[in-house]
Design an enzyme around this catalytic site. Structure first.
Site, PDB file in Angstrom:
ATOM      1  CE  LYS A   1       0.089  -3.218 -12.275  1.00 54.72           C
ATOM      2  NZ  LYS A   1       0.989  -2.046 -12.003  1.00 54.72           N
TER       3      LYS A   1
ATOM      4  CE  LYS B   1      -0.968  -2.284  -5.831  1.00 58.70           C
ATOM      5  NZ  LYS B   1      -0.662  -3.550  -6.549  1.00 58.70           N
TER       6      LYS B   1
ATOM      7  CG  HIS C   1      -0.334  -7.183  -7.355  1.00 57.81           C
ATOM      8  ND1 HIS C   1      -0.654  -6.449  -8.462  1.00 57.81           N
ATOM      9  CD2 HIS C   1       0.954  -6.894  -7.082  1.00 57.81           C
ATOM     10  CE1 HIS C   1       0.388  -5.744  -8.863  1.00 57.81           C
ATOM     11  NE2 HIS C   1       1.383  -5.996  -8.031  1.00 57.81           N
TER      12      HIS C   1
ATOM     13  CG  HIS D   1       2.211   1.398  -9.937  1.00 53.95           C
ATOM     14  ND1 HIS D   1       1.536   1.426  -8.754  1.00 53.95           N
ATOM     15  CD2 HIS D   1       2.973   0.304  -9.914  1.00 53.95           C
ATOM     16  CE1 HIS D   1       1.875   0.387  -8.048  1.00 53.95           C
ATOM     17  NE2 HIS D   1       2.737  -0.303  -8.723  1.00 53.95           N
TER      18      HIS D   1
HETATM   19  C1  LIG Z   1       8.811  -0.659  -8.138  1.00 55.18           C
HETATM   20  N1  LIG Z   1       7.806  -1.312  -8.900  1.00 55.18           N
HETATM   21  C2  LIG Z   1       6.595  -1.749  -8.375  1.00 55.18           C
HETATM   22  C3  LIG Z   1       6.310  -1.663  -7.016  1.00 55.18           C
HETATM   23  C4  LIG Z   1       5.056  -2.120  -6.561  1.00 55.18           C
HETATM   24  C5  LIG Z   1       4.117  -2.646  -7.468  1.00 55.18           C
HETATM   25  C6  LIG Z   1       2.778  -3.091  -6.990  1.00 55.18           C
HETATM   26  O1  LIG Z   1       1.795  -2.956  -7.762  1.00 55.18           O
HETATM   27  O2  LIG Z   1       2.658  -3.520  -5.832  1.00 55.18           O
HETATM   28  C7  LIG Z   1       4.435  -2.720  -8.827  1.00 55.18           C
HETATM   29  C8  LIG Z   1       3.468  -3.294  -9.785  1.00 55.18           C
HETATM   30  O3  LIG Z   1       3.129  -4.490  -9.637  1.00 55.18           O
HETATM   31  O4  LIG Z   1       3.036  -2.555 -10.691  1.00 55.18           O
HETATM   32  C9  LIG Z   1       5.663  -2.275  -9.283  1.00 55.18           C
END
Ligand SMILES: CNc1ccc(C(=O)O)c(C(=O)O)c1
Length: 457
Positions: free
Chosen positions: A118, A347, A345, A116
């Site tokens: 970034k 957090k 988006h 996840h």
């Molecule tokens: C199962 N895959 C994801 C679930 C949630 C998110 C989020 O960030 O809300 C992301 C993403 O955007 O990296 C991927």
């Protein structure tokens, strides 16, 4: 300041904190003055790029290459992802068109985990920068959503064998190296070396990382919510100062957390976020908890309409097992930043004074509200099990020369020392009629901003 070509792809460095929101298309441009687009981050005005590494979950590789200035598009680019099977093959194929692009697949050895994180590592001819964000490397994540970005100062190169290890009071460099070494990937070795060779003593944020694994002993507090607990125990506000102050969580997805609040949410997770400095981190009496998560109507009336909900993956199967959560829910409202219709988006997590004028700390991270991201204690609390790779940064007032707390910036574009919280405080509770957005059920009663309904297959 404009870069030499006069293009406006450059940063108005209001960067007391280095914390920015992404530019949003379709809102009054006054709300974008201190916001950044990915092209600004990669622009020549930030440095003469020699190489970069892009860590993320989702990539559109041709789109990503286009975000670099033309003169940087053939510089070495390392893409770090966690995809497997068909999607991994798609990324491999897409990268074949670019001889300068290499791929690195993160090990995903625990079920249901995701890569996840970034993050951008940007190597220039005169130093390097670290950028931590919540946006995927795809067009729509940088178009009409509310996303967070932390951009480091320019970290200068250390002279050969320079004595100082070039770390900061927040041990930023040590923690970033510990995070990267946890991948156990040869492909990352060169970037670990680049980091070692730079002076990061100007970093004022703490790293909040998560790495899949069952972390015990010394490593138990290296990642996830126990890392946050440890930092707050050592450097946080004192118990007496923040007694009764609410904890605020704001996120775009929610994992399964058991049938009631005492399984994880208001036990170990809230315990960490409400930790204060004191004898053995005595936690303050149960801190009120406020969770900000978009309602169905927030999504329906947003700039993107129902399709915004494709990036807010809360499943009805999970939701119906944890209705207790809904008593904590608050709407997405961001009038202060002109982003009430730019769906979150981003957090973020913070500790707010009862009058919502001050905050004791602020975190922006890739971590949603899930055990997979923050970790769950196991084996009589002897180990913390984390499923996903995550990274974020924590802002503590004393690291930024603030007295005790950050004042909350409640009007836009104030360049003062106030902290730019991306949404309205105090949060607005759901009304009786409000429902949390669920992405896998149809909505055919009312059309969205674009006149469409939502019919997920
Ligand atoms: C199962 N895959 C994801 C679930 C949630 C998110 C989020 O960030 O809300 C992301 C993403 O955007 O990296 C991927």
């Amino acid at each position: 300041k404009l870069d030499q070509k006069g293009s406006d792809h450059c940063l108005k460095m209001n960067d007391r904190f280095g914390f920015y929101l992404t530019k949003v298309a379709g809102i009054d441009n006054a709300h974008n003055l201190h916001a950044v687009h990915i092209k600004d981050i990669l622009s020549t005005s930030m440095g003469n790029l020699q190489a970069s590494a892009q860590f993320n979950y989702m990539f559109d590789i041709p789109w990503l290459i286009q975000q670099y200035p033309v003169e940087f598009r053939s510089k070495p680019l390392l893409i770090v992802h966690g995809m497997q099977r068909e999607t991994k093959a798609e990324y491999d194929m897409a990268a074949m068109n670019y001889s300068n692009v290499k791929l690195c697949q993160a090990k995903m050895e625990i079920m249901y985990g995701t890569h996840h994180t970034k993050m951008m590592l940007l190597l220039y001819d005169n130093g390097m920068r670290v950028v931590i964000t919540t946006a995927n490397n795809i067009h729509q994540d940088w178009y009409q959503k509310t996303q967070g970005v932390w951009i480091s100062p320019l970290f200068p190169k250390l002279d050969k064998g320079e004595a100082s290890a070039g770390d900061s009071d927040t041990h930023f460099k040590k923690d970033l190296l510990e995070y990267l070494s946890a991948y156990k990937l040869n492909g990352l070795k060169e970037w670990q070396e680049h980091i070692k060779q730079h002076n990061m003593s100007s970093a004022k944020v703490f790293i909040l990382g998560s790495v899949p694994g069952r972390h015990l002993g010394e490593k138990k507090t290296a990642f996830g919510h126990l890392k946050l607990r440890k930092i707050l125990q050592e450097h946080g506000p004192s118990v007496s100062e923040v007694k009764g102050w609410p904890v605020v969580g704001q996120f775009s997805s929610i994992g399964s957390m058991g049938p009631n609040k005492d399984n994880w949410l208001c036990a170990e997770w809230r315990e960490s976020l409400s930790t204060a400095k004191g004898l053995g981190g005595l936690r303050t009496a149960d801190a009120p908890l406020k969770l900000i998560f978009p309602t169905k109507d927030n999504i329906r009336l947003s700039l993107e309409g129902y399709p915004a909900g494709a990036s807010v993956p809360y499943s009805i199967h999970t939701a119906k097992k944890q209705q207790f959560l809904h008593e904590y829910f608050h709407q997405w409202r961001a009038e202060v930043q002109g982003r009430s219709r730019a769906m979150p988006h981003i957090k973020t997590y913070l500790r707010m004074s009862p009058d919502s004028k001050k905050i004791a700390w602020f975190a922006v991270t890739s971590s949603n509200l899930s055990k997979a991201a923050w970790g769950a204690l196991e084996k009589k609390q002897s180990q913390l099990m984390i499923r996903s790779y995550e990274i974020g940064v924590l802002f503590l007032p004393q690291m930024f020369g603030a007295e005790k707390f950050f004042e909350v910036q409640d009007k836009e574009c104030q360049n003062s020392g106030e902290f730019p919280v991306p949404y309205d405080l105090p949060p607005t509770p759901y009304t009786k009629q409000d429902r949390p957005w669920l992405w896998d059920i149809p909505y055919k009663d009312l059309p969205d901003t674009h006149g469409n309904m939502w019919c997920p297959s």
